[in-house]
Enzyme design. Structure first.
Site, mmCIF file in Angstrom:
data_model
loop_
_atom_site.group_PDB
_atom_site.id
_atom_site.type_symbol
_atom_site.label_atom_id
_atom_site.label_comp_id
_atom_site.label_asym_id
_atom_site.label_seq_id
_atom_site.Cartn_x
_atom_site.Cartn_y
_atom_site.Cartn_z
ATOM 1 N N GLY A 151 0.829 -1.197 0.000
ATOM 2 C CA GLY A 151 0.000 0.000 0.000
ATOM 3 C C GLY A 151 0.865 1.248 0.000
ATOM 4 O O GLY A 151 2.069 1.198 0.279
ATOM 5 N N CYS A 152 0.247 2.382 -0.305
ATOM 6 C CA CYS A 152 1.014 3.631 -0.401
ATOM 7 C C CYS A 152 1.476 4.117 0.975
ATOM 8 O O CYS A 152 2.657 4.450 1.154
ATOM 9 C CB CYS A 152 0.208 4.707 -1.118
ATOM 10 S SG CYS A 152 -1.480 4.914 -0.521
ATOM 11 N N TYR A 153 0.577 4.138 1.961
ATOM 12 C CA TYR A 153 1.000 4.532 3.312
ATOM 13 C C TYR A 153 2.092 3.606 3.848
ATOM 14 O O TYR A 153 3.097 4.081 4.401
ATOM 15 C CB TYR A 153 -0.190 4.519 4.269
ATOM 16 C CG TYR A 153 -1.118 5.695 4.184
ATOM 17 C CD1 TYR A 153 -0.661 7.004 4.352
ATOM 18 C CD2 TYR A 153 -2.485 5.517 3.974
ATOM 19 C CE1 TYR A 153 -1.530 8.087 4.290
ATOM 20 C CE2 TYR A 153 -3.360 6.587 3.915
ATOM 21 C CZ TYR A 153 -2.886 7.874 4.075
ATOM 22 O OH TYR A 153 -3.754 8.940 4.022
#
Length: 344
Positions: free
Chosen positions: A147-149
């Protein structure tokens, strides 16, 4: 090599096409989207009207036999089943959903609302963060793109976790994301009148990326670490900043040396002398990192910036693709920022 993109009409799908258009060894032979079936790529994404794939037509259903390699940009539950089918056919897959990211199966009902049925495949899949799992990615047939986070946060944490310099049992993370991180679907609070000039936290206690991040760091650390994570939406289209704070007795110069040494050979990590800015990474696969130390509180402060659609999704997926197929890891990816970009 023939490549298929299933779920190609979202933001991550568009970024995959943008990047793959540079690959001379690759032919995108199918793009799949039920919402846009029958439409040409250039009509759905005008910014790609100069792409060599501009006349490629979106298909309603995927052909699981005609491509050699598949990218899945789908919701989590459909990806669980599709990865299994492709694996049974001997295909290599980069899955951009969370379907195979977390090794602990109990996280899925608690955070995603479904039971994971394929525990053997879950164990076999590799978490696609090359800076940590490069060797495993090179041998994998299923790569779970982070995921990006988690990408922004884990890259800010990895050297410190690896060297065991974190003195507390918990780590505080405050992260800011552009609106595109929510995807292309229509949601009221992401409409322009709602989002313009606005910023707000969401899911501050039980965000679904928490078990993903803790799964990785606790696989590296010799002690159990907890992440106190608060995500925020900010009124920009794309880009992300993660500010990570933890207790340590290492001073600024020592921290900088640690991070520079750990990442000295990484093609997409840049250690900065000043705090990073979103504008410097948008459209790219770079992660910019700044390291500092607060003498007053005894906290290390590590700030990272990525493009949530780039290093946080599709361009990292291409980095994994390069590793899985034996290409140079940074081949073509450093040139992608010069290709037409959706909402720069």
């Amino acid at each position: 090599m023939k490549v298929g993109i299933i779920g190609a009409s979202g933001y991550t799908g568009a970024e995959l096409i943008r990047g793959l258009s540079l690959y001379q060894e690759v032919e995108i032979n199918q793009i799949v989207s039920r919402n846009f079936a029958g439409k040409k790529l250039k009509d759905v994404f005008p910014h790609l009207s100069d792409s060599r794939y501009q006349d490629l037509t979106f298909e309603e259903e995927a052909d699981l036999d005609s491509s050699d390699f598949y990218f899945l940009a789908l919701p989590h539950q459909p990806s669980v089943e599709l990865v299994k089918l492709l694996h049974e056919k001997g295909k290599k897959v980069v899955d951009l959903s969370a379907a195979y990211r977390i090794k602990n199966p109990s996280a899925y009902p608690n955070y995603y609302g479904f039971e994971h049925k394929y525990l053997e495949l879950l164990s076999e899949s590799v978490y696609g963060l090359p800076e940590i799992f490069r060797e495993e990615i090179g041998k994998a047939s299923i790569v779970a793109n982070p995921g990006c986070y988690p990408t922004a946060t884990l890259l800010a944490l990895f050297p410190a976790v690896k060297e065991g310099i974190i003195q507390s049992d918990s780590i505080t993370v405050n992260a800011l994301s552009g609106i595109s991180g929510a995807g292309r679907g229509l949601k009221q609070h992401f409409h322009y009148p709602e989002a313009y000039g606005n910023a707000y936290p969401y899911n501050p206690i039980k965000h679904r990326h928490i078990p993903e991040m803790e799964d990785v760091i606790n696989g590296i650390s010799d002690k159990k670490l907890l992440i106190r994570f608060t995500p925020h939406i900010i009124p920009v289209s794309r880009g992300m900043i993660s500010t990570v704070v933890f207790k340590t007795d290492m001073k600024k110069e020592q921290l900088e040396e640690l991070y520079r040494l750990e990442y000295r050979y990484e093609p997409f990590i840049r250690i900065l002398n000043n705090p990073p800015a979103i504008k410097d990474v948008v459209g790219s696969n770079y992660c910019d990192i700044y390291v500092d130390y607060d003498e007053r509180t005894g906290d290390a402060v590590v700030i990272s910036a990525i493009d949530n659609l780039g290093k946080g999704a599709s361009l990292q997926a291409l980095q994994n693709f390069n590793i899985m197929t034996g290409m140079l890891e940074d081949k073509y990816i450093k040139d992608i920022s010069r290709v037409s970009i959706l909402f720069p």
